[in-house]
Design a protein around this motif. Structure first.
Motif, mmCIF file in Angstrom:
data_model
loop_
_atom_site.group_PDB
_atom_site.id
_atom_site.type_symbol
_atom_site.label_atom_id
_atom_site.label_comp_id
_atom_site.label_asym_id
_atom_site.label_seq_id
_atom_site.Cartn_x
_atom_site.Cartn_y
_atom_site.Cartn_z
ATOM 1 N N LEU A 184 -4.887 5.892 -16.746
ATOM 2 C CA LEU A 184 -3.649 5.112 -16.764
ATOM 3 C C LEU A 184 -3.870 3.596 -16.742
ATOM 4 C CD1 LEU A 184 -1.447 7.208 -14.276
ATOM 5 C CD2 LEU A 184 -1.658 7.430 -16.763
ATOM 6 N N ALA A 185 -5.116 3.170 -16.688
ATOM 7 C CA ALA A 185 -5.417 1.748 -16.498
ATOM 8 C C ALA A 185 -4.828 0.846 -17.578
ATOM 9 C CB ALA A 185 -6.925 1.537 -16.414
ATOM 10 N N THR A 186 -4.829 1.303 -18.822
ATOM 11 C CA THR A 186 -4.352 0.433 -19.900
ATOM 12 C C THR A 186 -2.836 0.265 -19.895
ATOM 13 O OG1 THR A 186 -4.251 2.299 -21.447
ATOM 14 C CG2 THR A 186 -6.298 1.009 -21.395
ATOM 15 N N ARG A 187 -2.148 1.050 -19.083
ATOM 16 C CA ARG A 187 -0.686 0.941 -19.004
ATOM 17 C C ARG A 187 -0.233 0.154 -17.775
ATOM 18 N NH1 ARG A 187 2.063 4.181 -22.691
ATOM 19 N NH2 ARG A 187 0.596 4.743 -24.326
ATOM 20 N N ASN A 188 -1.145 -0.630 -17.186
ATOM 21 C CA ASN A 188 -0.796 -1.453 -16.029
ATOM 22 C C ASN A 188 -0.405 -0.598 -14.821
ATOM 23 O OD1 ASN A 188 -0.568 -3.976 -14.771
ATOM 24 N ND2 ASN A 188 1.617 -4.129 -15.230
ATOM 25 N N ILE A 189 -1.065 0.534 -14.689
ATOM 26 C CA ILE A 189 -0.830 1.440 -13.562
ATOM 27 C C ILE A 189 -2.132 1.552 -12.776
ATOM 28 C CG2 ILE A 189 -0.199 3.783 -12.855
ATOM 29 C CD1 ILE A 189 1.240 4.029 -15.603
ATOM 30 N N THR A 190 -2.083 1.212 -11.499
ATOM 31 C CA THR A 190 -3.259 1.332 -10.658
ATOM 32 C C THR A 190 -3.167 2.602 -9.816
ATOM 33 O OG1 THR A 190 -2.321 0.066 -8.808
ATOM 34 C CG2 THR A 190 -3.492 -1.166 -10.521
ATOM 35 N N VAL A 191 -4.316 3.188 -9.532
ATOM 36 C CA VAL A 191 -4.381 4.427 -8.750
ATOM 37 C C VAL A 191 -5.522 4.296 -7.743
ATOM 38 C CG1 VAL A 191 -4.478 6.942 -8.830
ATOM 39 C CG2 VAL A 191 -3.681 5.667 -10.837
ATOM 40 N N ASN A 192 -5.179 4.322 -6.473
ATOM 41 C CA ASN A 192 -6.179 4.176 -5.419
ATOM 42 C C ASN A 192 -5.965 5.210 -4.330
ATOM 43 O OD1 ASN A 192 -7.710 1.570 -6.137
ATOM 44 N ND2 ASN A 192 -5.563 0.922 -6.300
ATOM 45 N N ALA A 193 -6.980 5.390 -3.507
ATOM 46 C CA ALA A 193 -6.894 6.339 -2.394
ATOM 47 C C ALA A 193 -7.219 5.635 -1.087
ATOM 48 C CB ALA A 193 -7.852 7.509 -2.606
ATOM 49 N N VAL A 194 -6.516 6.038 -0.050
ATOM 50 C CA VAL A 194 -6.781 5.582 1.309
ATOM 51 C C VAL A 194 -7.290 6.785 2.092
ATOM 52 C CG1 VAL A 194 -5.780 4.624 3.418
ATOM 53 C CG2 VAL A 194 -5.002 3.810 1.175
ATOM 54 N N ALA A 195 -8.403 6.604 2.795
ATOM 55 C CA ALA A 195 -8.994 7.703 3.561
ATOM 56 C C ALA A 195 -8.925 7.380 5.056
ATOM 57 C CB ALA A 195 -10.440 7.938 3.132
ATOM 58 N N PRO A 196 -7.863 7.813 5.742
ATOM 59 C CA PRO A 196 -7.754 7.545 7.180
ATOM 60 C C PRO A 196 -8.794 8.323 7.979
ATOM 61 C CG PRO A 196 -5.614 8.110 6.219
ATOM 62 C CD PRO A 196 -6.665 8.481 5.218
ATOM 63 N N GLY A 197 -9.219 7.716 9.073
ATOM 64 C CA GLY A 197 -10.031 8.427 10.050
ATOM 65 C C GLY A 197 -9.108 9.043 11.083
ATOM 66 N N PHE A 198 -9.454 8.924 12.347
ATOM 67 C CA PHE A 198 -8.603 9.460 13.406
ATOM 68 C C PHE A 198 -7.506 8.448 13.735
ATOM 69 C CE2 PHE A 198 -12.339 12.083 13.814
ATOM 70 C CZ PHE A 198 -11.788 13.334 14.080
ATOM 71 N N ILE A 199 -6.277 8.844 13.454
ATOM 72 C CA ILE A 199 -5.120 7.979 13.639
ATOM 73 C C ILE A 199 -4.206 8.587 14.703
ATOM 74 C CG2 ILE A 199 -3.144 6.889 12.503
ATOM 75 C CD1 ILE A 199 -5.878 5.984 11.403
#
Length: 258
Positions: A184-199
């Motif tokens: 999706l990068a060329t369509r100005n769409i970013t995709v990321n992940a957040v990996a929480p620890g112990f919250i």
């Protein structure tokens, strides 16, 4: 700070005029994310299994002057997800931010784990993210703009005994994030992940103190994180400042995976 408090309306990320869809928004991390995005100006489409379950989230956002609507359905159902996204698009016309947060656990040692326990966790945690990303991704492609944030876990980075199903789902979500980011990068769409620890959430609150102490011994910072630690990062990844940041996995874990 408790998840039912929106600590500041003067958020440094301006999401005014944007629509953010957050799954698993009824409690814990999902609720904190929904409230923070609303505090930053976004209109929030909060998703959970039932509208009643979302009542607290919706009330907290509206009481603070924000805008939010509840949408109910199962993230593990492709049909429900398609319906929800259609309803959100019909009401708000666009979807600028998608946060795939919904997740469950059904812990047990791998050799004793029933098929259903493995399947249920994968269907909610991984298939659900796929269903929503596919449906919302089509909306974002037409807009030529979007921010997708997937909530993974340190269990997907390093594994955790008794959580073969959960770890597999969260590791799969990381691979999914990186692939979709490329697509999706060329369509100005970013995709990321957040990996929480112990919250600190309702789930960790019920742990015996001895268990908490053992966990903290494995965290270099010697403490649990707060839901706001996750919400703040998601808010940044959802904003204009993260426009050149995609395909990344960011661990918020007090140094566990350092």
């Amino acid at each position: 700070m408790p998840a039912d408090a929106i600590p500041h309306s003067g958020c440094t990320v301006d999401l005014t005029g944007q629509v953010a869809l957050v799954t698993g928004a009824s409690r814990g991390i999902g609720r904190a994310i929904a409230e923070r995005l609303a505090a930053c100006g976004a209109t929030v489409a909060a998703v959970a299994r039932s509208v009643d379950g979302l009542a607290g989230t919706i009330e907290a956002i509206r009481s603070a002057g924000g805008t939010a609507e509840a949408f109910a359905g199962s993230v593990a159902s492709s049909e429900d997800v398609s319906r929800i996204v259609s309803e959100v698009e019909a009401k708000f016309e666009k979807v600028h931010v998608l946060v795939n947060n919904a997740g469950i656990t059904k812990d047990g040692l791998m050799l004793r784990m029933e098929d259903e326990a493995f399947r249920d966790v994968l269907e909610t945690n991984l298939f659900g993210a796929f269903y929503f990303t596919r449906a919302v991704g089509a909306v974002m492609m037409r807009q030529r703009y979007g921010r997708i944030v997937n909530i993974s876990s340190v269990a997907g980075l390093m594994g955790n005994p008794g959580q073969a199903n959960y770890s597999a789902s969260k590791a799969g979500l990381i691979g999914f994030t990186r692939t979709v980011a490329r697509e999706l990068a060329t369509r100005n769409i970013t995709v990321n992940a957040v990996a929480p620890g112990f919250i600190e959430t309702d789930m960790t609150d019920v742990l015996p103190d001895k268990v908490k102490d053992v966990v903290k011994d494995h965290v270099p910072m010697k403490k649990f994180g707060q839901v706001d630690d996750i919400a703040d990062l998601v808010c940044y990844l959802s904003g204009p400042g993260a426009r050149y940041l995609t395909g990344q996995v960011i661990a918020v874990d007090g140094g566990m995976t350092a």
